[in-house]
Design a protein around this motif. Sequence first.
Motif, PDB file in Angstrom:
ATOM      1  N   ASP A  57       0.805  -1.213   0.000  1.00  0.00           N
ATOM      2  CA  ASP A  57       0.000   0.000   0.000  1.00  0.00           C
ATOM      3  C   ASP A  57       0.845   1.273   0.000  1.00  0.00           C
ATOM      4  O   ASP A  57       0.693   2.133  -0.868  1.00  0.00           O
ATOM      5  CB  ASP A  57      -0.912  -0.020   1.235  1.00  0.00           C
ATOM      6  N   THR A  58       1.715   1.398   0.968  1.00  0.00           N
ATOM      7  CA  THR A  58       2.403   2.668   1.176  1.00  0.00           C
ATOM      8  C   THR A  58       3.308   3.038   0.009  1.00  0.00           C
ATOM      9  O   THR A  58       3.300   4.193  -0.455  1.00  0.00           O
ATOM     10  CB  THR A  58       3.237   2.610   2.469  1.00  0.00           C
ATOM     11  N   THR A  59       4.093   2.093  -0.483  1.00  0.00           N
ATOM     12  CA  THR A  59       5.008   2.388  -1.587  1.00  0.00           C
ATOM     13  C   THR A  59       4.246   2.720  -2.863  1.00  0.00           C
ATOM     14  O   THR A  59       4.605   3.653  -3.592  1.00  0.00           O
ATOM     15  CB  THR A  59       5.951   1.200  -1.821  1.00  0.00           C
ATOM     16  N   ALA A  60       3.182   1.964  -3.139  1.00  0.00           N
ATOM     17  CA  ALA A  60       2.389   2.226  -4.342  1.00  0.00           C
ATOM     18  C   ALA A  60       1.760   3.613  -4.290  1.00  0.00           C
ATOM     19  O   ALA A  60       1.732   4.338  -5.300  1.00  0.00           O
ATOM     20  CB  ALA A  60       1.308   1.156  -4.500  1.00  0.00           C
ATOM     21  N   HIS A  61       1.242   4.005  -3.132  1.00  0.00           N
ATOM     22  CA  HIS A  61       0.625   5.327  -3.010  1.00  0.00           C
ATOM     23  C   HIS A  61       1.632   6.441  -3.248  1.00  0.00           C
ATOM     24  O   HIS A  61       1.360   7.407  -3.972  1.00  0.00           O
ATOM     25  CB  HIS A  61       0.004   5.501  -1.623  1.00  0.00           C
TER      26      HIS A  61
END
Length: 489
Positions: free
Chosen positions: A291-295
């Motif tokens: 989640d965090t890296t993709a966002h």
Amino acid sequence: MTLESHSQLQSHASRAIRSLKDLTGPKGLPFLGNMLEIEMGQMHRKLETWAEIYGDSYQFTIGPRQFMVCANPDDISTVLKDRPGGFSRTSRLQLIARELGIEGVFSANGDVWRRQRPLVMAAFNPTHVKAYFPSLRIVTNRFLKRWTTYANVLQPFDLEPELMRYTVDVTAGLAFGSDINTIESEDVTIQKHLEDIFRMLQKRLFAPFPYWHWIKFAEDRKLDEDIKFVHKAVLEFIHAARERLERDPTLREHPGNMLEAMIVARGEDNTALTESELIGNVVTMLLAGEDTTAHTLAWLIHMLYHHPAVMERVRTEVDQVLGSEPLPVCHEQLGQLDYIDTCINEAMRLRPVAPLIVLEACHDSVVAGTAITKGTVLMLLTRVGSMDTGNFVDASMFNPDRWTASSTAANQRKVSIPFGAGPRMCPGRYLALEEMKMVISTLVWNFDIVEVATPDGKEVQEKLAFTLSPVGLRMKLKPRIQQSLSGRR
């Protein structure tokens, strides 16, 4: 602007310290409090707006639950550093994680956290991350082929789901030694299940009471199915890792990936992770890694598209570092992408994936001159300081140059804390930064961005579902002009 222990609070009882009930804040309705004013997906924006009205410290309620909000960077830093002794993850989060079978280092507190943290940190240390580079390049090459297919026919695509395919494949491949290859799959993938879990985690975390103990709605039943699917995948990862360790005992001395490292690792007391803790930490890695890296990548790509001068500088740097190769060929090249690093820092300042950190007081304390009791829930607004012109000149502007070594004040790095701060800083930050550099360098070397926009052409909106994401971004690429490539060969 200080946080004191219970004993300190007693010794300074004569000081004129306000209580939580003395704090200003939005007036709520009887029984409901401010619940009707808060949309879950926009909760951070509402709290940031209230900070402009009521100041750096205020209170609000959701039903019978009262919360204290802090937006001052110094107060936030002090609280984050006083973990896990002074502040911890909330008891509500622990309850939810336990019920869903996803207890890991993220939700753990106290001695449980102290025992798990070194094991997880060992799996994410820079040496391990560097060793994963060959596999990272394989996943990135698959990603390049997928986006080349889109670019050759100028086909627009939803940006977030594509990036999540990449980050899940990296996490599963590098962390667990499992090649799930969602990049080349058109089936419903694990990412969708993880996305739903994140959304429901936030909803349950801020619910007035744990309603799901008595009644389950359709989305709660769907959550049960999501958890079942993810647990099945996780158990397959663990089973495969144990089989590899049995076949090759040398892996116990030199684990090939993060999961193997966690299985064989021992803490100072020579105690391994329990089965439930191992499962919980694998799920936590999937959630956090996907989640965090993709966002952050989605936000950064959007910003680069709308700042062509910055994009051109990124491309110049990439051309110099990669030469005639379409993607990085060695780990050392990532360390040479200094300007991309500044762009990542700036994107995380403007759109931090965790603009809201929720903690619980472990004992009676004083925060920002306010006396609070054990169990008080604090909401820390990490972006408010980053958008303050007193901390950053032209704070609302995308300006990567503010992060160059010659111009960056130490205070700016204390204010902008995209990976958190203190003892519980994100353990996966090294891997996240490497993934982002791989994607951006591969993107700008191979493609021209035709468009990054929402379907209706309006300004992109934020959505908070435990982490902050852009809503509905679509991207269209075309192959990079051949003439510009020939000059580098």
